[in-house]
Write an enzyme that holds these catalytic residues in place. Structure first.
Site, PDB file in Angstrom:
ATOM      1  N   MET A  25     -21.038  -4.891  11.127  1.00 18.26           N
ATOM      2  CA  MET A  25     -19.732  -4.781  10.397  1.00 18.26           C
ATOM      3  C   MET A  25     -19.549  -6.470   9.748  1.00 18.26           C
ATOM      4  O   MET A  25     -19.053  -6.513   8.858  1.00 18.26           O
ATOM      5  CB  MET A  25     -18.530  -4.871  11.204  1.00 18.26           C
ATOM      6  CG  MET A  25     -18.526  -3.280  11.662  1.00 18.26           C
ATOM      7  SD  MET A  25     -18.353  -2.225  10.398  1.00 18.26           S
ATOM      8  CE  MET A  25     -16.780  -2.278  10.316  1.00 18.26           C
ATOM      9  N   ASP A 311     -17.903  -1.604   4.512  1.00 17.77           N
ATOM     10  CA  ASP A 311     -16.910  -1.549   5.582  1.00 17.77           C
ATOM     11  C   ASP A 311     -16.391  -2.975   5.883  1.00 17.77           C
ATOM     12  O   ASP A 311     -16.988  -4.072   5.445  1.00 17.77           O
ATOM     13  CB  ASP A 311     -18.190  -1.306   6.876  1.00 17.77           C
ATOM     14  CG  ASP A 311     -18.762   0.082   6.864  1.00 17.77           C
ATOM     15  OD1 ASP A 311     -17.651   1.136   6.905  1.00 17.77           O
ATOM     16  OD2 ASP A 311     -19.757   0.094   6.670  1.00 17.77           O
ATOM     17  N   THR A 312     -15.276  -3.135   6.470  1.00 15.79           N
ATOM     18  CA  THR A 312     -14.904  -4.384   6.872  1.00 15.79           C
ATOM     19  C   THR A 312     -14.368  -4.325   8.284  1.00 15.79           C
ATOM     20  O   THR A 312     -14.308  -3.342   8.808  1.00 15.79           O
ATOM     21  CB  THR A 312     -13.729  -4.810   5.899  1.00 15.79           C
ATOM     22  OG1 THR A 312     -12.833  -3.545   6.004  1.00 15.79           O
ATOM     23  CG2 THR A 312     -13.904  -5.150   4.590  1.00 15.79           C
ATOM     24  N   THR A 313     -14.273  -5.679   8.872  1.00 16.85           N
ATOM     25  CA  THR A 313     -13.843  -5.489  10.345  1.00 16.85           C
ATOM     26  C   THR A 313     -12.477  -6.399  10.160  1.00 16.85           C
ATOM     27  O   THR A 313     -12.580  -7.435   9.853  1.00 16.85           O
ATOM     28  CB  THR A 313     -14.734  -5.686  11.325  1.00 16.85           C
ATOM     29  OG1 THR A 313     -14.196  -5.710  12.600  1.00 16.85           O
ATOM     30  CG2 THR A 313     -15.402  -7.264  11.221  1.00 16.85           C
ATOM     31  N   GLN A 329     -13.273  -9.510   7.747  1.00 13.80           N
ATOM     32  CA  GLN A 329     -14.816  -9.784   7.589  1.00 13.80           C
ATOM     33  C   GLN A 329     -15.785  -8.734   7.246  1.00 13.80           C
ATOM     34  O   GLN A 329     -15.285  -7.501   7.265  1.00 13.80           O
ATOM     35  CB  GLN A 329     -15.536 -10.526   8.655  1.00 13.80           C
ATOM     36  CG  GLN A 329     -14.872 -11.671   9.263  1.00 13.80           C
ATOM     37  CD  GLN A 329     -15.439 -12.426  10.734  1.00 13.80           C
ATOM     38  OE1 GLN A 329     -14.949 -13.389  10.807  1.00 13.80           O
ATOM     39  NE2 GLN A 329     -16.259 -11.740  11.094  1.00 13.80           N
TER      40      GLN A 329
END
Length: 333
Positions: A25, A311-313, A329
């Site tokens: 991620m 995707d992001t986190t 991020q």
């Protein structure tokens, strides 16, 4: 926080640790945006840790389309510059202390989760294309590893030790930058030592709207945070409390479709194109968008470009003094 640090210190430690224990991620090779509130003086700030495309990434080079995986997909990694600049301006604890958590997770390992195992299996071919990722993530058949089996990353631990000792600048303009550039060149990545040296985080102020009496701030372009603000502006035209669950979900999904169409149309690096934010976040535009929503029919999404998966986190930290960091991020896909 228990050691006397503030929200900024904690955000740095979280950011670096995520890059170790959630490698699918975010990480040192990725990007991030950090929306910061400093309680003293009620300062609202943005730290943009997103690196640009490498200088060699010309339109002609990608005439057949932009690569989204593999060596040619790599942009200049800006995350470390973002949290480094944020810490330099507002941190309380020494930088080296904040890197120790991540070093420990990389050196001593972290336990395999269901999600880690599933993603390793799904990305097996991509991971197997590189000897380093093969060794770290596919060794001992990690895709079928038992839950809790340790993933150890000694090379990453050594890099983090250099970052702790020499500071985050080493990643861009120091010994680590030279090693990184050499390694990327050997893999066919276009990012050069000059690209790394030119990377600087951007500090600025957020964009904002009023939503039902609250001020909501977001990261400005090149972030597409304006999409969330536009969705809120559209949703504000509806009395959501009086709608049924199904109607409320319908309104929000339709608002999202309209705002994401604007993202695909206008989202860009502001150094290379104009983004009409004042119009997109205006009452008039929200009124017009809301009027396009039918309560009896779902809109067909009609975009000129294919939607790419990514995707992001996310994390958020608030300390006892009221300082706050809202961080996102990504490694994209």
């Amino acid at each position: 926080l228990r050691a006397g640090g503030n929200a900024i210190d904690a955000a740095v430690a979280i950011s670096l640790s995520y890059g170790v224990v959630e490698p699918m991620m975010s990480g040192l090779g990725g990007d991030g945006f950090y929306n910061v509130f400093i309680a003293e003086g009620a300062k609202k700030l943005i730290y943009n840790g997103t690196g640009p495309a490498p200088a060699a990434a010309t339109a002609e080079r990608f005439a057949k389309g932009i690569e989204i995986k593999g060596p040619l997909s790599v942009s200049v990694p800006g995350k470390l510059a973002g949290i480094g600049a944020m810490h330099a301006a507002h941190g309380r604890l020494p930088w080296a202390a904040l890197v120790q958590h991540a070093i420990g997770y990389a050196r001593d390992g972290y336990g395999v989760t269901h999600r880690h195992r599933d993603i390793t299996r799904d990305c097996r071919a991509l991971l197997a294309a590189d000897p380093d990722s093969t060794r770290v993530f596919l060794g001992d058949d990690m895709a079928n590893a038992r839950l809790g089996a340790l993933v150890v990353q000694p090379a990453l631990a050594r890099s983090l030790e250099v970052i702790a000792a020499e500071g985050w600048e080493t990643f861009y303009r120091g010994t680590l930058a030279r090693a990184l550039a050499k390694g990327m060149a050997s893999r066919g990545v276009m990012v050069t030592e000059a690209d790394l040296a030119a990377c600087q985080a951007e500090a600025g102020v957020p964009i904002a709207i009023k939503y039902r009496g609250f001020e909501v701030t977001q990261t400005p372009p090149n972030s597409t945070g304006f999409v969330m603000l536009e969705i809120l502006k559209i949703a504000e035209r509806f009395d959501l409390a009086k709608l049924s669950d199904a109607e409320r979900i319908h309104v929000l999904v339709e608002a999202k479709k309209l705002a994401f169409a604007d993202r695909e149309r206008f989202g860009t690096d502001p150094r290379f194109g104009e983004i009409p934010l004042e119009r997109l976040l205006s009452d008039a535009h929200a009124d017009a968008q809301a009027a396009r929503i039918s309560m009896t029919q779902a809109r067909t999404v009609d975009l000129d470009v294919p939607m790419a998966a990514g995707d992001t986190t996310y994390f958020c930290v608030v300390d006892a003094d009221g300082n706050c960091v809202s961080g996102i991020q990504s490694l994209n896909s």
